[in-house]
Scaffold this active site. Structure first.
Site, PDB file in Angstrom:
ATOM      1  N   ARG A  90      -7.737  -2.501  20.930  1.00 34.93           N
ATOM      2  CA  ARG A  90      -7.156  -3.848  20.837  1.00 34.93           C
ATOM      3  C   ARG A  90      -6.282  -4.204  22.028  1.00 34.93           C
ATOM      4  NH1 ARG A  90      -5.670  -3.555  14.377  1.00 34.93           N
ATOM      5  NH2 ARG A  90      -7.841  -3.757  13.696  1.00 34.93           N
ATOM      6  N   LYS A 142      10.389  -7.640  -2.822  1.00 34.75           N
ATOM      7  CA  LYS A 142      10.771  -9.056  -2.828  1.00 34.75           C
ATOM      8  C   LYS A 142       9.633  -9.943  -3.316  1.00 34.75           C
ATOM      9  CE  LYS A 142       9.975 -10.147   2.103  1.00 34.75           C
ATOM     10  NZ  LYS A 142      10.555 -10.765   3.296  1.00 34.75           N
ATOM     11  N   GLY A 187      -7.614   0.207  15.247  1.00 31.33           N
ATOM     12  CA  GLY A 187      -7.962  -0.497  14.023  1.00 31.33           C
ATOM     13  C   GLY A 187      -8.480   0.492  12.997  1.00 31.33           C
ATOM     14  N   GLU A 228      -8.465  -6.480   6.597  1.00 35.67           N
ATOM     15  CA  GLU A 228      -9.860  -6.802   6.322  1.00 35.67           C
ATOM     16  C   GLU A 228     -10.821  -5.636   6.586  1.00 35.67           C
ATOM     17  OE1 GLU A 228     -10.623 -10.335   8.656  1.00 35.67           O
ATOM     18  OE2 GLU A 228      -9.112 -11.499   7.591  1.00 35.67           O
ATOM     19  N   GLN A 269       1.423  -4.953  18.715  1.00 34.40           N
ATOM     20  CA  GLN A 269      -0.015  -5.104  18.917  1.00 34.40           C
ATOM     21  C   GLN A 269      -0.493  -6.548  18.766  1.00 34.40           C
ATOM     22  OE1 GLN A 269      -3.102  -3.280  16.049  1.00 34.40           O
ATOM     23  NE2 GLN A 269      -3.468  -2.253  17.998  1.00 34.40           N
ATOM     24  N   GLY A 290       0.808  -1.221   0.000  1.00 35.20           N
ATOM     25  CA  GLY A 290       0.000   0.000   0.000  1.00 35.20           C
ATOM     26  C   GLY A 290       0.839   1.268   0.000  1.00 35.20           C
ATOM     27  N   ALA A 291       1.795   1.373   0.910  1.00 32.44           N
ATOM     28  CA  ALA A 291       2.574   2.614   1.038  1.00 32.44           C
ATOM     29  C   ALA A 291       3.509   2.803  -0.155  1.00 32.44           C
ATOM     30  CB  ALA A 291       3.368   2.607   2.340  1.00 32.44           C
ATOM     31  N   PHE A 335     -15.662   0.938  14.587  1.00 26.86           N
ATOM     32  CA  PHE A 335     -14.428   0.205  14.854  1.00 26.86           C
ATOM     33  C   PHE A 335     -13.986   0.472  16.285  1.00 26.86           C
ATOM     34  CE2 PHE A 335     -11.055  -2.020  12.325  1.00 26.86           C
ATOM     35  CZ  PHE A 335     -11.925  -2.681  11.480  1.00 26.86           C
ATOM     36  N   ILE A 356      10.864  -1.460  -6.062  1.00 30.43           N
ATOM     37  CA  ILE A 356      11.570  -2.718  -5.808  1.00 30.43           C
ATOM     38  C   ILE A 356      10.854  -3.492  -4.706  1.00 30.43           C
ATOM     39  CG2 ILE A 356      13.779  -3.689  -5.012  1.00 30.43           C
ATOM     40  CD1 ILE A 356      14.918  -0.788  -5.864  1.00 30.43           C
ATOM     41  N   HIS A 413      -0.122  -8.932  15.605  1.00 30.06           N
ATOM     42  CA  HIS A 413      -0.759  -8.391  14.411  1.00 30.06           C
ATOM     43  C   HIS A 413       0.017  -7.249  13.777  1.00 30.06           C
ATOM     44  CE1 HIS A 413      -3.987  -7.477  11.701  1.00 30.06           C
ATOM     45  NE2 HIS A 413      -4.238  -6.303  12.221  1.00 30.06           N
ATOM     46  N   TYR A 414       0.577  -6.357  14.601  1.00 30.84           N
ATOM     47  CA  TYR A 414       1.081  -5.101  14.040  1.00 30.84           C
ATOM     48  C   TYR A 414       2.159  -4.520  14.936  1.00 30.84           C
ATOM     49  CZ  TYR A 414       0.958  -0.379  12.060  1.00 30.84           C
ATOM     50  OH  TYR A 414       1.298   0.803  11.460  1.00 30.84           O
ATOM     51  N   HIS A 446      -3.798  -8.555  18.146  1.00 32.91           N
ATOM     52  CA  HIS A 446      -5.193  -8.415  17.734  1.00 32.91           C
ATOM     53  C   HIS A 446      -5.996  -9.409  18.570  1.00 32.91           C
ATOM     54  CE1 HIS A 446      -8.816  -8.274  15.345  1.00 32.91           C
ATOM     55  NE2 HIS A 446      -8.303  -7.320  14.604  1.00 32.91           N
ATOM     56  N   GLU A 491     -11.751  -6.841  13.188  1.00 31.63           N
ATOM     57  CA  GLU A 491     -12.456  -6.088  14.221  1.00 31.63           C
ATOM     58  C   GLU A 491     -13.871  -5.736  13.744  1.00 31.63           C
ATOM     59  OE1 GLU A 491      -9.746  -3.629  16.319  1.00 31.63           O
ATOM     60  OE2 GLU A 491     -11.105  -1.930  16.186  1.00 31.63           O
ATOM     61  N   LEU A 543      -4.411   1.378   7.399  1.00 31.90           N
ATOM     62  CA  LEU A 543      -4.587   1.420   5.939  1.00 31.90           C
ATOM     63  C   LEU A 543      -4.555   2.875   5.467  1.00 31.90           C
ATOM     64  CD1 LEU A 543      -7.279  -1.348   5.277  1.00 31.90           C
ATOM     65  CD2 LEU A 543      -4.880  -1.371   4.627  1.00 31.90           C
ATOM     66  N   ARG A 587      -2.129   1.131  18.227  1.00 24.09           N
ATOM     67  CA  ARG A 587      -2.811   1.625  17.036  1.00 24.09           C
ATOM     68  C   ARG A 587      -4.293   1.294  17.096  1.00 24.09           C
ATOM     69  NH1 ARG A 587      -4.479  -0.610  12.335  1.00 24.09           N
ATOM     70  NH2 ARG A 587      -3.362  -2.586  12.532  1.00 24.09           N
ATOM     71  N   LEU A 591      -6.547 -13.857  10.862  1.00 21.52           N
ATOM     72  CA  LEU A 591      -7.252 -12.702  11.418  1.00 21.52           C
ATOM     73  C   LEU A 591      -8.756 -12.783  11.179  1.00 21.52           C
ATOM     74  CD1 LEU A 591      -7.259  -9.636  12.377  1.00 21.52           C
ATOM     75  CD2 LEU A 591      -6.948  -9.077   9.975  1.00 21.52           C
TER      76      LEU A 591
END
Lengths: 251, 586
Positions: B288, B38, B393, B50, B231, B15-16, B117, B36, B356-357, B233, B246, B397, B391, B243
């Site tokens: 969480r 992997k 939920g 999700e 974190q 995403g980033a 959330f 680039i 999870h994170y 979850h 949430e 994203l 963080r 997962l």
């Protein structure tokens, strides 16, 4: 909840390393599998405990990243969704996805698919220009439903491994790429159908499909590419009639 | 060694990374962009997210509320200037994604739908059923295909940054398909390579989440921040850690212990809310960290359900009905049936907390710039920090988009400063060093340590000592063990000495990344003598704002444990207060 059952499975895995092998060969590994495992778990067991030289792709282990497509007992499957308990025999044969060149072991080349996907302009070509500051495009749940199913493709390429036409005619755009074009064509926000039509209505496009439907059968996400192809054929035929028999009408 | 020249090189195409690439291509079509990764972009772990992405869009919501939810959710360890930027940009980025075709779920009138959330005072999470990350990733990937200036290097593993004259000027990467090393020369580098949850055995993270991007920056001398905050979850499938979003609770799912009690009310998140009528920021819609901690409490009290996969509690969604579950949570239903053989329409699902994170990551400022000139970072691998100690939920994203774009703009500004690249000879020498490091792995034949063996020991240590609740004793043992594993890592052996698609080599390099990151986590945790957000100490149970309203910065050392430095948190308008998740009880 019941205790976990374990069973010894013989995994017959296709091996091929272009640096050391002149031709593909098979190697059998005996793996103590839990019944709740998937074939990917068995491969990971081999990698960690029996043979670190085995190569394959995987990541999410939940059937969404699309990395681990391979042939399991001759059928295109995601290794992370091929459950051991569904294989009653003590032996499972694992091979790289059919119809794609082997890079090594269970790793096949993705390049042809990516090129084909890119060729159908799989992105929104907006009907109207609208700056972000003007907010979202409205789209009703009914409009969303028209294309939602075709957005679910995870690019795992199992449909290409199952497609008899792709096996015969490698130029065929194939089920996933054509479904993705259809996904954008059906999107109420999109105005790019004419631009995509050139590619998907070409000889290598929908008309190559012989409608066997194997693509839809193996799709782990129930995208139904065969359905998309049929819809495009019908729409393209209507285009042809409009163009040739009623030239005064717009497409 | 082949040299590939680019203006900006991006490591990571999730995403980033994709958002950054598109921002660069849009800003100036002449920029040469090397993307680039992997893995192929659509394999990136963004696909597994999700629930959705938070951004203020509805008239009953406000930026101030998103700000206070995020800062409180992060237990006041978030930098408030970064949060301010984030909440302001969030709606624009999510709308931009809509304009690029993201199939967001909709209200009847055609506007974008939002769902509740955890820890959010107002419904503000945009979602695409329960496949939000998947749709975001594919929308970005497909949109990126529009831009010829984005040149992808799929399945290239970044090995080292090229740092010369105090600036990052590129990197080396292995082309996995050939095993050949390539030298990327670039005016700026953006790392967007995700987190490192795979250092734990039980995680929602995919196989690729091995902290490579974090380790890349860390080894190049730029610090990792707040790594001790990991974190859990609260709702993972007990057998494999898959997962369950949430969104299950956002849509109204509830948690029971073995006696059928809604136990969250016993952990400061009550009073109990009626089934089918979830209340925001209360009970199952708490954050969480609190929910995972409550599970630990139930386990200690013997209130959990015994399963073949260990202690669990039950997530009950039956009252939502088949129609709603199929519409809002189709993936969750499919995952439960496929991987656990249980249908959430018909029975409660046993779940347990799962790694999870990582809130921590490469230290950046609000412009996504690291301390190393020319190097920028965004996404889970970075720590801006908007997420603080925990963080919420659906903020991550959005973070990918906001700071992916921000990193691109900062990289452009850096290019415009027109610094003269170092000499080709100097950069080539650096690249050669990296190549030699990899070659040494091939040349060594007398190693005694196995890659999977060391990895297992690392994971066992992390699970045992660096979990939901931690102690000084356990953390000291973990620090010692990880230091030992780092030493033993020097003695690993490659079984596979060939070059084409050598995943034995990949696993060796990934293990190195994970060990480096794991040491930053354990040392950071040992030295943080307080309890805050996801970092809970049984020997220091209170939050210590007087001494530790601070970020930790871990500085790399090749053979010693990291040096930890502390940096004040940026507080603009919200003084540390009490985190209140007790809903209507006032």
């Amino acid at each position: 909840m019941s205790e976990l059952q374990q069973r010894q499975i013989q995994l017959e895995v296709l091996r091929y390393n272009p640096e050391t092998d002149t031709a593909p060969r098979y190697q059998t590994y005996s793996v103590p599998c839990l019944e709740e495992w998937v074939v990917l778990d068995a491969l990971n067991y081999i990698k960690d405990h029996l043979d670190p030289t085995l190569s394959y792709r995987w990541s999410c282990h939940m059937a969404v990243c699309g990395s681990c497509g391979m042939m399991v007992n001759g059928e295109p499957k995601l290794a992370c969704k091929a459950f051991i308990h569904e294989y009653k025999e003590g032996q499972i044969k694992v091979e790289p996805m059919a119809n794609f060149p082997i890079e090594r072991d269970l790793v096949t080349s993705v390049e042809d698919f990516i090129t084909k996907l890119a060729s159908v302009k799989p992105y929104l070509i907006p009907k109207e220009d609208k700056p972000v500051s003007a907010g979202e495009f409205k789209q009703t749940p009914a409009e969303l439903k028209k294309f939602k199913q075709y957005t679910l493709c995870i690019n795992c390429m199992l449909c290409y491994a199952a497609c008899p036409q792709y096996a015969l005619v490698p130029e065929f755009l194939g089920p996933a790429a054509i479904s993705m074009a259809h996904r954008y064509n059906q999107d109420s926000r999109d105005g790019g159908r004419d631009q995509r039509q050139e590619v998907i209505a070409s000889d290598e496009g929908v008309w190559e499909c012989s409608f066997v439907g194997a693509c839809s059968e193996v799709c782990p996400k129930h995208v139904d590419p065969a359905g998309a192809l049929q819809q495009i054929k019908v729409a393209s035929t209507i285009d042809w009639y409009k163009e040739h028999l009623m030239p005064w009408m717009k497409k | 060694m082949e040299i590939i020249k680019a203006d900006v090189a991006i490591v990571g195409a999730g995403g980033a990374g994709l958002r950054a690439a598109i921002a660069l291509a849009e800003a100036d079509p002449k920029l040469r962009i090397a993307l680039i990764s992997k893995v192929y972009p659509m394999r990136s772990h963004t696909c597994a997210a999700e629930g959705g992405a938070a951004g203020v869009i509805k008239s009953d919501d406000s930026l101030d509320l998103h700000f206070s939810d995020t800062v409180g959710g992060g237990d006041w360890l978030s930098d408030q200037d970064a949060v301010e930027y984030f909440i302001n940009e969030a709606p624009k980025e999510l709308t931009q994604l809509e304009h690029w075709g993201c199939p967001w779920s909709r209200e009847a009138d055609g506007s974008v739908a939002v769902r509740p959330f955890g820890g959010m005072k107002i419904k503000r999470t945009w979602y695409a059923a329960d496949k939000s990350g998947f749709h975001i990733l594919h929308t970005l990937f497909q949109t990126s295909l529009k831009y010829p200036s984005i040149q992808r290097f799929d399945e290239y593993y970044a090995t080292d940054l090229l740092v010369e004259d105090g600036r990052c000027q590129g990197l080396t990467a292995l082309e996995i398909r050939s095993g050949e090393m390539k030298q990327f020369q670039a005016g700026a580098v953006i790392i967007a390579a995700g987190g490192g949850g795979k250092m734990f055995p039980f995680t929602t993270n995919g196989n690729i989440k091995t902290g490579d991007g974090m380790a890349l920056a860390y080894r190049a001398g730029t610090p990792l921040k707040d790594m001790e905050f990991v974190q859990y979850h609260p709702t993972g499938l007990p057998n494999n850690g898959i997962l369950l979003t949430e969104g299950c609770r956002g849509e109204g799912g509830v948690l029971f212990n073995k006696d059928g009690r809604r136990y969250l009310q016993d952990y400061g998140m009550g009073p109990e809310t009626p089934i089918g009528q979830p209340v925001l920021k209360t009970m199952e819609l708490g954050p969480r960290d609190r929910l995972s901690q409550a599970f630990w409490g139930e386990q200690k009290k013997g209130n959990t359900v015994k399963t073949p996969w260990g202690d669990c509690v039950l997530l009950d969604m039956r009252h939502l009905g088949e129609k709603k579950i199929d519409e809002r949570l189709p993936l969750v239903r499919d995952l439960c049936i496929s991987y656990l053989g249980m249908d959430p329409v018909k029975e409660p699902i046993p779940i347990r907390p799962v790694v999870h994170y990582m809130m921590g990551g490469i230290h950046t400022d609000v412009q996504a710039a690291t301390r190393l000139p020319g190097l920028f970072a965004a996404g889970e691998c970075a720590c801006v920090s908007i997420n603080g100690a925990n963080r919420l939920g659906s903020n991550s994203l959005t973070e990918l988009l906001v700071f992916g774009r921000r990193a691109a703009l900062s990289a452009i500004a850096h290019l415009q400063s027109n610094q003269v690249p170092s000499s080709d000879t100097a950069l080539a020498a650096k690249a050669k060093e990296s190549q030699n490091r990899i070659q040494a792995l091939f040349d060594k034949s007398n190693g005694t340590e196995s890659i999977s063996g060391l990895r297992q020991e690392m994971m066992d240590t992390m699970e045992e000592n660096v979990g939901i609740y931690r102690t000084g004793e356990g953390l000291a043992a973990a620090c010692e063990k990880i230091a030992e594993l780092r030493q033993r890592y020097a003695n690993i052996t490659l079984t596979d000495k060939t070059h084409v698609y050598n995943t034995d080599l990949m696993q060796a390099l990934e293990l190195g990344s994970m060990l480096d990151c794991a040491e930053a986590v354990t040392v950071g945790a040992r030295d943080r003598k307080e309890s805050r957000g996801a970092h809970q100490r049984l020997d220091f149970t209170a939050r210590d704002d007087e001494n530790l309203l601070k970020h930790s910065l871990a500085h790399y050392h090749p053979t010693e444990p990291p040096r930890i430095e502390y940096l004040d948190v940026v507080v603009t308008k919200s003084k540390p207060g009490v985190r209140d998740y007790s809903g209507a009880k006032k």
